[in-house]
Design an enzyme around this catalytic site. Structure first.
Site, PDB file in Angstrom:
ATOM      1  N   LYS A  92       0.812  -1.852   0.246  1.00 34.35           N
ATOM      2  CA  LYS A  92       0.261  -0.159   0.089  1.00 34.35           C
ATOM      3  C   LYS A  92       1.022   1.229  -0.107  1.00 34.35           C
ATOM      4  O   LYS A  92       1.483   1.537   0.700  1.00 34.35           O
ATOM      5  CB  LYS A  92      -0.832  -0.196   1.234  1.00 34.35           C
ATOM      6  CG  LYS A  92      -1.692   1.462   1.710  1.00 34.35           C
ATOM      7  CD  LYS A  92      -2.760   1.186   0.124  1.00 34.35           C
ATOM      8  CE  LYS A  92      -3.261   2.591   0.510  1.00 34.35           C
ATOM      9  NZ  LYS A  92      -4.355   3.066   1.712  1.00 34.35           N
ATOM     10  N   HIS A 129      -3.205   4.863  -1.931  1.00 35.81           N
ATOM     11  CA  HIS A 129      -4.474   6.035  -1.824  1.00 35.81           C
ATOM     12  C   HIS A 129      -3.744   7.554  -2.756  1.00 35.81           C
ATOM     13  O   HIS A 129      -2.798   7.941  -2.591  1.00 35.81           O
ATOM     14  CB  HIS A 129      -3.986   6.820  -0.298  1.00 35.81           C
ATOM     15  CG  HIS A 129      -4.459   7.489   0.871  1.00 35.81           C
ATOM     16  ND1 HIS A 129      -5.322   7.195   1.275  1.00 35.81           N
ATOM     17  CD2 HIS A 129      -4.915   9.165  -0.270  1.00 35.81           C
ATOM     18  CE1 HIS A 129      -5.903   8.642   1.428  1.00 35.81           C
ATOM     19  NE2 HIS A 129      -5.473   9.547   0.917  1.00 35.81           N
ATOM     20  N   ASP A 234     -12.969   0.634   3.795  1.00 41.92           N
ATOM     21  CA  ASP A 234     -12.277   1.659   4.842  1.00 41.92           C
ATOM     22  C   ASP A 234     -12.427   2.312   5.885  1.00 41.92           C
ATOM     23  O   ASP A 234     -12.527   3.298   6.356  1.00 41.92           O
ATOM     24  CB  ASP A 234     -12.284   3.212   3.668  1.00 41.92           C
ATOM     25  CG  ASP A 234     -10.863   4.055   4.568  1.00 41.92           C
ATOM     26  OD1 ASP A 234     -10.037   3.284   4.692  1.00 41.92           O
ATOM     27  OD2 ASP A 234     -10.592   4.848   3.765  1.00 41.92           O
TER      28      ASP A 234
HETATM   29  O1  DOR Z   1     -10.036   8.929   6.700  1.00 39.28           O
HETATM   30  C1  DOR Z   1      -9.784   8.413   6.186  1.00 39.28           C
HETATM   31  N1  DOR Z   1      -8.724   7.585   7.598  1.00 39.28           N
HETATM   32  N2  DOR Z   1      -8.809   7.492   4.867  1.00 39.28           N
HETATM   33  C2  DOR Z   1      -7.372   7.107   5.519  1.00 39.28           C
HETATM   34  O2  DOR Z   1      -7.004   7.016   3.688  1.00 39.28           O
HETATM   35  C3  DOR Z   1      -6.788   6.122   6.642  1.00 39.28           C
HETATM   36  C4  DOR Z   1      -7.447   6.354   7.819  1.00 39.28           C
HETATM   37  C5  DOR Z   1      -6.612   5.943   8.852  1.00 39.28           C
HETATM   38  O3  DOR Z   1      -6.397   5.118   9.297  1.00 39.28           O
HETATM   39  O4  DOR Z   1      -7.533   6.984   9.731  1.00 39.28           O
HETATM   40 ZN    ZN Z   2      -7.992   3.407   4.387  1.00 39.87          ZN
END
Ligand code: DOR
Ligand code: ZN
Length: 327
Positions: A92, A129, A234
């Site tokens: 990733k 990402h 996510d």
């Molecule tokens: O909103 C998010 N939270 N986007 C991400 O890319 C990471 C994630 C997190 O790890 O809290």
């Molecule tokens: Zn994520």
């Protein structure tokens, strides 16, 4: 009743320690397997960390569940990636500083090539990402040329544009055979209006931020019909103290509601027959992977989403959903 065969969540944040113990059972209850993001502190960059984290997840899950592990992108040697290949589903890549725990991410995209070449050779997918550092609403569109350049430079490298949020991101799937995308539940349901159009809703704040109605429409169309778009929630829990704060952490904890709310959405869109493809079949095809066998049953039964799970407010807290995972 609706039976799903080996539903998969292809993008989850399970965290560590007490938070892992709290959230892992929610993902394990609804999904046969999940792709686990490596943005821990410190990030998961060695096989020793992968093994240790996998064990911790299995223990926290409390039932048969397959964590599909990932490495955090850095410059890796061929020997490192050869060793990792049988144990991880992909690597990733986070642009440095773009989101939670991504400080160790890649600052200079031009330095990725040697590692990408090895990954292509080993058949190890790249998960991205995809956000640049420009204006927040344009960050995904701004990053897409980088994805497209890599897709053409490494035509056998499978690339997954994680949590796609825009019309332009979806369009890339049709230009590059080797680019796929995960789509979240929350980006299918909301736009930026839900986050900041009225009172500001910290529990709906995530990265990438939700976009425009036309973007959401493109995501819905892709979720229903695009053979290269598949589900990745996510789910990203943060304690209330980090969300209801002057500097609100990005992330939405959707694991407890993911399958029921997706089912309700697909039903509303008259596409219940396409849910199986979205939550399992297309991901298996993209990753050329045979999922662990497990049937998950949803029943049409109203339930109210709890206001809290420990210190975490879940997505859709307090709302009534008409589908429930029962087995
Ligand atoms: O909103 C998010 N939270 N986007 C991400 O890319 C990471 C994630 C997190 O790890 O809290
Ligand atoms: Zn994520």
């Amino acid at each position: 009743m609706l039976t799903l065969h080996s539903p998969l969540d292809m993008h989850v944040h399970l965290r560590q320690g007490d938070m892992l113990s709290l959230v892992a059972p929610h993902t394990a209850r609804s999904f046969a397997a999940a792709v686990v993001m490596p943005n821990l502190t410190p990030p998961v960059t060695t096989m020793a960390q992968v093994r240790e984290y996998r064990q911790a997840i299995l223990q926290a899950a409390g039932r048969p569940f397959t964590p599909l592990m990932t490495l955090f992108f850095r410059e890796y040697s061929r020997a490192e990636l050869e060793e990792a290949r049988p144990h991880v589903i992909g690597v990733k890549l986070y642009p440095a500083g773009m989101t939670t725990n991504s400080e160790a991410g890649l600052a200079d995209m031009d330095r990725a090539a040697p590692t990408l070449e090895i990954m292509e050779d080993l058949g190890l997918p790249l998960l991205i990402h995809g956000e640049g550092c420009g204006f927040v609403m344009d960050r995904e569109a701004e990053f897409l040329p980088v994805v497209e350049r890599w897709a053409r430079a490494f035509p056998k490298l499978r690339i997954v544009l994680e949590h796609v949020t825009t019309v332009d991101g979806v369009a890339l799937l049709d230009r590059c055979d080797n680019v796929f995308a995960t789509v979240t539940l929350h980006h299918l349901l909301m736009t930026l209006d839900d986050v900041i159009g009225g009172l500001m809703r910290p529990h709906l704040f995530c990265k990438p931020v939700a976009k425009r109605p036309e973007d959401r429409a493109a995501l819905r169309e892709a979720a229903l019909n695009h053979p290269k778009a598949f589900f990745g929630s996510d789910t990203a829990p943060h304690p209330v103290s980090a969300k209801e704060a002057p500097g609100c952490a990005a992330g939405i904890f959707s694991a407890p509601v993911a399958l029921p709310a997706l089912t309700a959405l697909f039903e509303e869109l008259g596409a219940l027959d396409r849910l199986q493809a979205f939550v399992s079949d297309r991901a298996c095809a993209a990753y050329a992977f045979a999922p662990p066998e497990r049937e998950v049953v949803l029943e049409r039964r109203a339930w109210t989403v709890p206001e809290r799970f420990g210190p975490v407010v879940p997505y859709l807290a307090g709302q009534t959903l008409n589908w429930k995972v029962v087995g």
